[in-house]
Design a protein around this motif. Structure first.
Motif, PDB file in Angstrom:
ATOM      1  N   VAL A 182       0.863  -1.179   0.000  1.00  0.00           N
ATOM      2  CA  VAL A 182       0.000   0.000   0.000  1.00  0.00           C
ATOM      3  C   VAL A 182       0.904   1.235   0.000  1.00  0.00           C
ATOM      4  CG1 VAL A 182      -2.047  -0.988   1.117  1.00  0.00           C
ATOM      5  CG2 VAL A 182      -0.179  -0.160   2.541  1.00  0.00           C
ATOM      6  N   PRO A 183       0.484   2.289  -0.670  1.00  0.00           N
ATOM      7  CA  PRO A 183       1.365   3.463  -0.776  1.00  0.00           C
ATOM      8  C   PRO A 183       1.645   4.117   0.569  1.00  0.00           C
ATOM      9  CG  PRO A 183      -0.790   3.880  -1.801  1.00  0.00           C
ATOM     10  CD  PRO A 183      -0.752   2.439  -1.445  1.00  0.00           C
ATOM     11  N   SER A 184       0.667   4.051   1.477  1.00  0.00           N
ATOM     12  CA  SER A 184       0.878   4.661   2.789  1.00  0.00           C
ATOM     13  C   SER A 184      -0.014   3.938   3.785  1.00  0.00           C
ATOM     14  CB  SER A 184       0.489   6.139   2.734  1.00  0.00           C
ATOM     15  OG  SER A 184       0.246   6.615   4.041  1.00  0.00           O
ATOM     16  N   LEU A 185       0.441   3.891   5.042  1.00  0.00           N
ATOM     17  CA  LEU A 185      -0.380   3.244   6.073  1.00  0.00           C
ATOM     18  C   LEU A 185      -1.266   4.256   6.776  1.00  0.00           C
ATOM     19  CD1 LEU A 185       2.098   0.816   7.878  1.00  0.00           C
ATOM     20  CD2 LEU A 185       0.319   0.279   6.216  1.00  0.00           C
ATOM     21  N   LEU A 186      -1.049   5.528   6.429  1.00  0.00           N
ATOM     22  CA  LEU A 186      -1.711   6.579   7.210  1.00  0.00           C
ATOM     23  C   LEU A 186      -3.183   6.762   6.834  1.00  0.00           C
ATOM     24  CD1 LEU A 186       1.108   9.265   7.353  1.00  0.00           C
ATOM     25  CD2 LEU A 186       0.458   7.597   9.103  1.00  0.00           C
ATOM     26  N   CYS A 187      -3.958   7.096   7.830  1.00  0.00           N
ATOM     27  CA  CYS A 187      -5.398   7.334   7.682  1.00  0.00           C
ATOM     28  C   CYS A 187      -5.659   8.352   6.571  1.00  0.00           C
ATOM     29  CB  CYS A 187      -5.929   7.860   9.020  1.00  0.00           C
ATOM     30  SG  CYS A 187      -7.557   8.579   8.912  1.00  0.00           S
ATOM     31  N   PRO A 188      -6.547   8.020   5.614  1.00  0.00           N
ATOM     32  CA  PRO A 188      -6.805   8.963   4.519  1.00  0.00           C
ATOM     33  C   PRO A 188      -7.556  10.222   4.960  1.00  0.00           C
ATOM     34  CG  PRO A 188      -8.294   7.087   4.377  1.00  0.00           C
ATOM     35  CD  PRO A 188      -7.336   6.788   5.500  1.00  0.00           C
ATOM     36  N   PHE A 189      -8.160  10.183   6.139  1.00  0.00           N
ATOM     37  CA  PHE A 189      -8.887  11.366   6.606  1.00  0.00           C
ATOM     38  C   PHE A 189      -7.938  12.393   7.226  1.00  0.00           C
ATOM     39  CE2 PHE A 189     -12.640   8.325   7.267  1.00  0.00           C
ATOM     40  CZ  PHE A 189     -13.239   8.701   6.083  1.00  0.00           C
ATOM     41  N   CYS A 190      -7.152  11.921   8.214  1.00  0.00           N
ATOM     42  CA  CYS A 190      -6.334  12.905   8.949  1.00  0.00           C
ATOM     43  C   CYS A 190      -4.851  12.810   8.601  1.00  0.00           C
ATOM     44  CB  CYS A 190      -6.535  12.727  10.462  1.00  0.00           C
ATOM     45  SG  CYS A 190      -5.899  11.163  11.082  1.00  0.00           S
ATOM     46  N   GLY A 191      -4.414  11.657   8.103  1.00  0.00           N
ATOM     47  CA  GLY A 191      -3.013  11.489   7.748  1.00  0.00           C
ATOM     48  C   GLY A 191      -2.070  11.480   8.944  1.00  0.00           C
ATOM     49  N   LEU A 192      -2.626  11.284  10.143  1.00  0.00           N
ATOM     50  CA  LEU A 192      -1.789  11.412  11.344  1.00  0.00           C
ATOM     51  C   LEU A 192      -1.465  10.083  12.011  1.00  0.00           C
ATOM     52  CD1 LEU A 192      -3.529  14.497  13.010  1.00  0.00           C
ATOM     53  CD2 LEU A 192      -1.366  14.449  11.753  1.00  0.00           C
ATOM     54  N   ASP A 193      -2.219   9.046  11.684  1.00  0.00           N
ATOM     55  CA  ASP A 193      -2.021   7.789  12.388  1.00  0.00           C
ATOM     56  C   ASP A 193      -2.228   6.625  11.418  1.00  0.00           C
ATOM     57  OD1 ASP A 193      -1.514   6.149  14.515  1.00  0.00           O
ATOM     58  OD2 ASP A 193      -2.914   7.198  15.853  1.00  0.00           O
ATOM     59  N   HIS A 199      -8.970   3.238  14.613  1.00  0.00           N
ATOM     60  CA  HIS A 199      -8.639   4.623  14.281  1.00  0.00           C
ATOM     61  C   HIS A 199      -9.724   5.267  13.415  1.00  0.00           C
ATOM     62  CE1 HIS A 199      -6.476   8.275  13.533  1.00  0.00           C
ATOM     63  NE2 HIS A 199      -6.871   8.147  12.271  1.00  0.00           N
ATOM     64  N   ILE A 200     -10.048   4.633  12.276  1.00  0.00           N
ATOM     65  CA  ILE A 200     -10.977   5.344  11.374  1.00  0.00           C
ATOM     66  C   ILE A 200     -12.382   5.473  11.932  1.00  0.00           C
ATOM     67  CG2 ILE A 200      -9.967   5.251   9.056  1.00  0.00           C
ATOM     68  CD1 ILE A 200     -11.544   2.758   8.569  1.00  0.00           C
ATOM     69  N   PHE A 201     -12.805   4.518  12.765  1.00  0.00           N
ATOM     70  CA  PHE A 201     -14.187   4.614  13.267  1.00  0.00           C
ATOM     71  C   PHE A 201     -14.285   5.264  14.648  1.00  0.00           C
ATOM     72  CE2 PHE A 201     -14.605   0.790  10.442  1.00  0.00           C
ATOM     73  CZ  PHE A 201     -15.303   1.455   9.454  1.00  0.00           C
ATOM     74  N   VAL A 202     -13.180   5.350  15.363  1.00  0.00           N
ATOM     75  CA  VAL A 202     -13.282   5.845  16.741  1.00  0.00           C
ATOM     76  C   VAL A 202     -12.350   7.018  17.038  1.00  0.00           C
ATOM     77  CG1 VAL A 202     -13.040   5.218  19.184  1.00  0.00           C
ATOM     78  CG2 VAL A 202     -14.045   3.587  17.580  1.00  0.00           C
ATOM     79  N   SER A 203     -11.029   6.804  16.924  1.00  0.00           N
ATOM     80  CA  SER A 203     -10.140   7.849  17.453  1.00  0.00           C
ATOM     81  C   SER A 203      -9.795   8.950  16.450  1.00  0.00           C
ATOM     82  CB  SER A 203      -8.867   7.222  18.034  1.00  0.00           C
ATOM     83  OG  SER A 203      -8.280   6.382  17.081  1.00  0.00           O
ATOM     84  N   CYS A 204     -10.032   8.722  15.165  1.00  0.00           N
ATOM     85  CA  CYS A 204      -9.728   9.761  14.169  1.00  0.00           C
ATOM     86  C   CYS A 204     -10.602  10.997  14.433  1.00  0.00           C
ATOM     87  CB  CYS A 204     -10.013   9.219  12.778  1.00  0.00           C
ATOM     88  SG  CYS A 204      -9.681  10.427  11.494  1.00  0.00           S
ATOM     89  N   SER A 205     -10.012  12.154  14.243  1.00  0.00           N
ATOM     90  CA  SER A 205     -10.787  13.374  14.515  1.00  0.00           C
ATOM     91  C   SER A 205     -12.023  13.474  13.608  1.00  0.00           C
ATOM     92  CB  SER A 205      -9.907  14.610  14.340  1.00  0.00           C
ATOM     93  OG  SER A 205      -9.344  14.594  13.057  1.00  0.00           O
ATOM     94  N   VAL A 210     -18.011  13.163  13.483  1.00  0.00           N
ATOM     95  CA  VAL A 210     -19.266  12.546  13.043  1.00  0.00           C
ATOM     96  C   VAL A 210     -20.059  12.039  14.261  1.00  0.00           C
ATOM     97  CG1 VAL A 210     -20.266  10.608  11.745  1.00  0.00           C
ATOM     98  CG2 VAL A 210     -18.429  11.964  10.740  1.00  0.00           C
ATOM     99  N   TRP A 211     -19.389  11.384  15.207  1.00  0.00           N
ATOM    100  CA  TRP A 211     -20.104  10.876  16.394  1.00  0.00           C
ATOM    101  C   TRP A 211     -20.682  12.032  17.224  1.00  0.00           C
ATOM    102  CZ3 TRP A 211     -21.608   6.435  15.329  1.00  0.00           C
ATOM    103  CH2 TRP A 211     -20.775   5.465  14.779  1.00  0.00           C
ATOM    104  N   ASP A 212     -19.923  13.112  17.338  1.00  0.00           N
ATOM    105  CA  ASP A 212     -20.441  14.272  18.089  1.00  0.00           C
ATOM    106  C   ASP A 212     -21.699  14.810  17.418  1.00  0.00           C
ATOM    107  OD1 ASP A 212     -18.474  14.125  19.913  1.00  0.00           O
ATOM    108  OD2 ASP A 212     -17.284  15.811  19.147  1.00  0.00           O
ATOM    109  N   ALA A 213     -21.642  14.883  16.069  1.00  0.00           N
ATOM    110  CA  ALA A 213     -22.801  15.419  15.345  1.00  0.00           C
ATOM    111  C   ALA A 213     -23.991  14.469  15.469  1.00  0.00           C
ATOM    112  CB  ALA A 213     -22.433  15.650  13.877  1.00  0.00           C
ATOM    113  N   ILE A 214     -23.720  13.151  15.441  1.00  0.00           N
ATOM    114  CA  ILE A 214     -24.809  12.170  15.598  1.00  0.00           C
ATOM    115  C   ILE A 214     -25.449  12.339  16.978  1.00  0.00           C
ATOM    116  CG2 ILE A 214     -25.257   9.694  16.019  1.00  0.00           C
ATOM    117  CD1 ILE A 214     -25.086   9.940  13.133  1.00  0.00           C
TER     118      ILE A 214
END
Ligand code: ZN
Length: 274
Positions: A182-193, A199-205, A210-214
């Motif tokens: 894979v070109p990168s292991l980093l999260c496509p949303f934040c690129g930080l982890d 990560h993608i469903f819970v700790s990513c900003s 999204v959870w706060d808005a829900i």
């Protein structure tokens, strides 16, 4: 095609599906329910206290639908569509008084008729010193329809939920573990982890937004997540009827599904910036 005279762009959800950010995702969740003839916004009703958190036109708080839907021609004349009940109504011991900010005064017969019926409806509203509350009115949908919504929605996400629970989703981290390049292991949303299910469903900003808005939209006390498995068990820890918990569970599952689809779009089609 929606032919109703009031503008659907105004909804209790401050966003549209095409919008970036958490509210765009909530719109998608809401639309998923609308496909099954369930308007979630009509299930959440404001119980008037001081009127400072219930929006006069947009939220459901008096009658059977939001005032913008019941009095569409009048709503068009309103210049401050997001205003709260407390901005429009003041209560004294002699009764309530009303203040409006119209773009133009309601002059046609249709508009003056709407105005007098609206005044008749809101005349009984009294503000108090306590805070507004929210309740879910599930009487208008029966157990059968809750069951069928849940079944249809979960059929879409069950496979995903199962995989997420078992940490077997093909995230970038798990692909790399299986020696897939894979070109990168980093999260496509934040690129930080590193992109893992947690990560993608819970700790990513992005997920947290999204959870706060829900929780804001569903008027939940807050969704506190510690891992992916936690998401699907959240309703067990909330107070409410089993019908309500089933709807919340379906909303949570849909949200996971939409986050995953958005992530796939971002990786594979470079669409939908979050
Ligand atoms: Zn992230």
């Amino acid at each position: 095609m929606d032919n109703s005279p009031y503008n659907r762009a105004w909804s209790s959800i401050p966003g549209r599906p095409s919008f970036p950010g958490p509210w765009g995702n909530i719109c998608k969740v809401s639309r998923a329910f609308a496909n099954y003839d369930t308007d979630l916004d009509l299930l959440i009703k404001g119980v008037l206290g001081n009127g400072k958190s219930i929006r006069f036109w947009l939220d459901l708080w008096i009658g059977m639908e939001p005032l913008m839907a019941r009095f569409p021609n009048l709503f068009k004349l309103e210049s401050a569509k997001n205003y709260f009940v407390a901005d429009r109504i003041a209560s004294t011991s002699y009764g309530s008084t009303f203040t409006f900010t119209w773009n133009r005064l309601p002059t046609t017969q249709q508009k003056t008729d709407e105005y007098s019926s609206m005044l008749g409806l809101i005349d009984t509203a009294r503000l108090s010193s306590s805070g507004d509350k929210w309740c879910w009115d599930l009487d208008q949908i029966n157990s059968f329809s809750v069951k069928s919504i849940k079944k249809k929605l979960e059929a879409q996400v069950l496979f995903l939920a199962w995989r997420a629970n078992l940490e077997r989703l093909p995230t970038l981290a798990s692909l790399a573990k299986r020696n897939i390049q894979v070109p990168s292991l980093l999260c496509p949303f934040c690129g930080l982890d590193v992109e893992t299910p947690d990560h993608i469903f819970v700790s990513c900003s992005t997920a947290q937004g999204v959870w706060d808005a829900i929780s804001d939209w569903c008027r939940l006390p807050g969704i506190y997540l510690f891992g992916v498995q936690n998401i699907f068990r959240t309703p067990e820890f909330l107070h409410g009827s089993s019908k309500w918990k089933k709807i919340i569970h379906a909303i949570l599952c849909s949200t996971v599904w939409i986050l995953w689809k958005t992530r796939n779009n971002k990786i594979f089609n470079h669409k939908l910036k979050l």
